[in-house]
Design a protein around this motif. Structure first.
Motif, PDB file in Angstrom:
ATOM      1  N   VAL A   1       0.836  -1.204   0.000  1.00 34.16           N
ATOM      2  CA  VAL A   1       0.000   0.000   0.000  1.00 34.16           C
ATOM      3  C   VAL A   1       0.868   1.250   0.000  1.00 34.16           C
ATOM      4  O   VAL A   1       2.065   1.201   0.333  1.00 34.16           O
ATOM      5  CB  VAL A   1      -0.931   0.020   1.242  1.00 34.16           C
ATOM      6  CG1 VAL A   1      -1.841  -1.192   1.253  1.00 34.16           C
ATOM      7  CG2 VAL A   1      -0.110   0.080   2.536  1.00 34.16           C
ATOM      8  N   GLN A   2       0.255   2.379  -0.368  1.00 30.96           N
ATOM      9  CA  GLN A   2       0.884   3.685  -0.271  1.00 30.96           C
ATOM     10  C   GLN A   2      -0.024   4.584   0.558  1.00 30.96           C
ATOM     11  O   GLN A   2      -1.262   4.550   0.415  1.00 30.96           O
ATOM     12  CB  GLN A   2       1.103   4.300  -1.657  1.00 30.96           C
ATOM     13  CG  GLN A   2       2.246   3.658  -2.425  1.00 30.96           C
ATOM     14  CD  GLN A   2       2.508   4.373  -3.747  1.00 30.96           C
ATOM     15  OE1 GLN A   2       1.580   4.763  -4.446  1.00 30.96           O
ATOM     16  NE2 GLN A   2       3.776   4.527  -4.084  1.00 30.96           N
ATOM     17  N   PHE A   3       0.578   5.392   1.434  1.00 27.63           N
ATOM     18  CA  PHE A   3      -0.202   6.301   2.285  1.00 27.63           C
ATOM     19  C   PHE A   3       0.692   7.440   2.752  1.00 27.63           C
ATOM     20  O   PHE A   3       1.932   7.372   2.637  1.00 27.63           O
ATOM     21  CB  PHE A   3      -0.797   5.549   3.485  1.00 27.63           C
ATOM     22  CG  PHE A   3       0.236   4.964   4.425  1.00 27.63           C
ATOM     23  CD1 PHE A   3       0.514   5.582   5.638  1.00 27.63           C
ATOM     24  CD2 PHE A   3       0.924   3.806   4.108  1.00 27.63           C
ATOM     25  CE1 PHE A   3       1.448   5.057   6.511  1.00 27.63           C
ATOM     26  CE2 PHE A   3       1.861   3.266   4.977  1.00 27.63           C
ATOM     27  CZ  PHE A   3       2.123   3.894   6.170  1.00 27.63           C
ATOM     28  N   ALA A   4       0.078   8.480   3.257  1.00 24.41           N
ATOM     29  CA  ALA A   4       0.810   9.637   3.780  1.00 24.41           C
ATOM     30  C   ALA A   4       0.565   9.730   5.271  1.00 24.41           C
ATOM     31  O   ALA A   4      -0.579   9.650   5.739  1.00 24.41           O
ATOM     32  CB  ALA A   4       0.368  10.916   3.090  1.00 24.41           C
ATOM     33  N   LEU A   5       1.649   9.891   6.040  1.00 20.94           N
ATOM     34  CA  LEU A   5       1.531   9.985   7.497  1.00 20.94           C
ATOM     35  C   LEU A   5       2.671  10.830   8.036  1.00 20.94           C
ATOM     36  O   LEU A   5       3.840  10.581   7.718  1.00 20.94           O
ATOM     37  CB  LEU A   5       1.555   8.589   8.126  1.00 20.94           C
ATOM     38  CG  LEU A   5       1.449   8.517   9.649  1.00 20.94           C
ATOM     39  CD1 LEU A   5       0.091   9.041  10.117  1.00 20.94           C
ATOM     40  CD2 LEU A   5       1.649   7.076  10.131  1.00 20.94           C
ATOM     41  N   ARG A   6       2.308  11.863   8.799  1.00 24.14           N
ATOM     42  CA  ARG A   6       3.299  12.728   9.450  1.00 24.14           C
ATOM     43  C   ARG A   6       4.276  13.330   8.450  1.00 24.14           C
ATOM     44  O   ARG A   6       5.489  13.143   8.530  1.00 24.14           O
ATOM     45  CB  ARG A   6       4.040  11.951  10.546  1.00 24.14           C
ATOM     46  CG  ARG A   6       3.136  11.590  11.723  1.00 24.14           C
ATOM     47  CD  ARG A   6       3.826  10.694  12.735  1.00 24.14           C
ATOM     48  NE  ARG A   6       2.936  10.427  13.854  1.00 24.14           N
ATOM     49  CZ  ARG A   6       3.199   9.522  14.813  1.00 24.14           C
ATOM     50  NH1 ARG A   6       4.311   8.814  14.769  1.00 24.14           N
ATOM     51  NH2 ARG A   6       2.338   9.337  15.794  1.00 24.14           N
ATOM     52  N   GLU A   7       3.712  14.036   7.502  1.00 15.00           N
ATOM     53  CA  GLU A   7       4.471  14.818   6.523  1.00 15.00           C
ATOM     54  C   GLU A   7       5.415  13.958   5.678  1.00 15.00           C
ATOM     55  O   GLU A   7       6.511  14.379   5.323  1.00 15.00           O
ATOM     56  CB  GLU A   7       5.266  15.924   7.217  1.00 15.00           C
ATOM     57  CG  GLU A   7       4.393  16.897   7.989  1.00 15.00           C
ATOM     58  CD  GLU A   7       5.204  17.961   8.701  1.00 15.00           C
ATOM     59  OE1 GLU A   7       6.450  17.874   8.690  1.00 15.00           O
ATOM     60  OE2 GLU A   7       4.596  18.874   9.274  1.00 15.00           O
TER      61      GLU A   7
END
Length: 388
Positions: A137-143
């Protein structure tokens, strides 16, 4: 636990709302810095190098330097990045778990269903179970945009963030390029050592010894104050406990194997066969005649060393048909010889030696035939003569 992030797993056109929780926590004892002269707490101040003033955290922005120029980025500008505002965990691939490089794993998170009906959550979990694969998966977390692996642990979906390929360094060590030869004996010995240490992994059986000993040191310092004796606290001198350099590889392997086998080196030095042990017990008898010792040594030898087949046949006739293990026969013979040796002290040396040889022959015969010897009746007769 407190959720640190909310989002949804995008599984094709299926949307799985989830809450994200940190799956790990740090239990290390927290230490702070003090001035060694008076114990005063050391504080760090955010001081501006231009005006010299102490700056509040709310007045701090982030910046990037390039070619002598500084680009200041405000909080609002950073929040405007589209990836930062995404709360979607996008499934991009399903891969075999063995293709994931363990070095890429970074941090683990538990995913909890965040909807009234967890059916979509259970469906994704079942899909991973049925196909025996891991979702990339790909995701954005904490900049930061992150790569991750979605797997199952105890019926719960676990998201493990992965390092990007360019974040894993290559190991390029010239010392490994040399032609190093490993002998067959060294490989066999190392394989035996691995086998002796083989076990199923049980994480609960391991302990963070440093944290335990740090707590022990703190408790001792609270009790003893400045009179603390670390050697008395830990049983070793300060700084000890390191392992010395291994010089002889084969010797180190042998000693490691001996230790894992429960002191095999000591056992091999002091151990003996059952027949030899029985003979040694007979040698401890009081008042033995010297002439009987060669006969006892002969009885400890294997039956294959006796060539007098005629004598074996005659000795076999005197025994019973009830067969016993060779070890028991040897013990009986050794005990008989010890008693016979005590009684022969009053006989002439010639007859004594002959009797010893006869006993040695019977012992050898009993080993080869597995039958009882006629030594027991002789032992009874000897005991009857002893009072005289």
């Amino acid at each position: 636990m407190r959720a640190i992030w909310k989002g949804a797993i995008a599984f094709g056109l299926v949307n799985v709302p989830v809450k994200v929780y940190s799956a790990t926590e740090d239990h290390d004892i927290s230490l702070h810095q003090v001035h060694n002269a008076d114990g005063g707490r050391i504080r760090y101040q955010r001081r501006c190098e231009v005006c010299g003033e102490v700056v509040d955290y709310s007045d701090i922005e982030k910046a990037f330097d390039e070619d002598g120029r500084t680009v200041v980025l405000s909080k609002d500008e950073l929040k405007s990045i589209p990836a930062e505002n995404s709360h979607e965990i996008e499934v991009v691939q399903f891969v075999p778990s063995e293709q994931l490089e363990p070095m890429m794993f970074e941090k683990s998170y538990y995913l909890e269903p965040d909807s009234k009906s967890p059916k979509a959550y259970v469906l994704l979990r079942r899909a991973l179970e049925d196909t025996d694969r891991v979702a990339i998966v790909q995701f954005a977390l904490r900049e930061k945009t992150r790569l991750g692996a979605l797997r199952i642990k105890d019926d719960v979906l676990v998201l493990q963030s992965l390092l990007w390929p360019d974040e894993v360094r290559e190991a390029n060590f010239p010392s490994l390029e040399a032609d190093i030869r490993i002998s067959a004996q060294e490989r066999d010995m190392s394989a035996a050592l691995v086998e002796s240490m083989a076990a199923d992994f049980e994480p609960d059986s391991f302990t963070d010894e440093y944290q335990v000993q740090l707590r022990q040191l703190i408790d001792a310092k609270l009790e003893q104050g400045e009179s603390l004796d670390t050697e008395e606290t830990f049983g070793v001198e300060a700084g000890e406990g390191g392992k010395g350099e291994v010089i002889d590889l084969m010797e180190a392997l042998k000693r490691s194997l001996d230790r894992k086998r429960g002191g095999g080196e000591a056992a091999s030095a002091g151990g003996s066969s059952d027949d030899e042990a029985d003979t040694d017990e007979a040698d401890t008898g009081d008042g033995e005649a010297e002439g009987a010792k060669p006969a006892r040594k002969a009885s400890g030898t294997k039956a294959s060393g006796t060539k007098a087949s005629g004598t074996r046949a005659a000795a076999a006739k005197t025994g019973t048909d009830d067969a016993k293990p060779a070890k028991s026969s040897a013990k009986s013979t050794a005990a008989t010889k010890s008693t016979a040796a005590k009684s022969t002290a009053s006989k002439p040396a010639a007859s004594q030696t002959a009797g010893s040889k006869s006993t040695g022959t019977k012992s050898a015969d009993s080993k080869s035939t597995g039958t009882k010897t006629a030594a027991k009746p002789a032992a009874k007769t000897t005991r009857a003569r002893k009072p005289a």
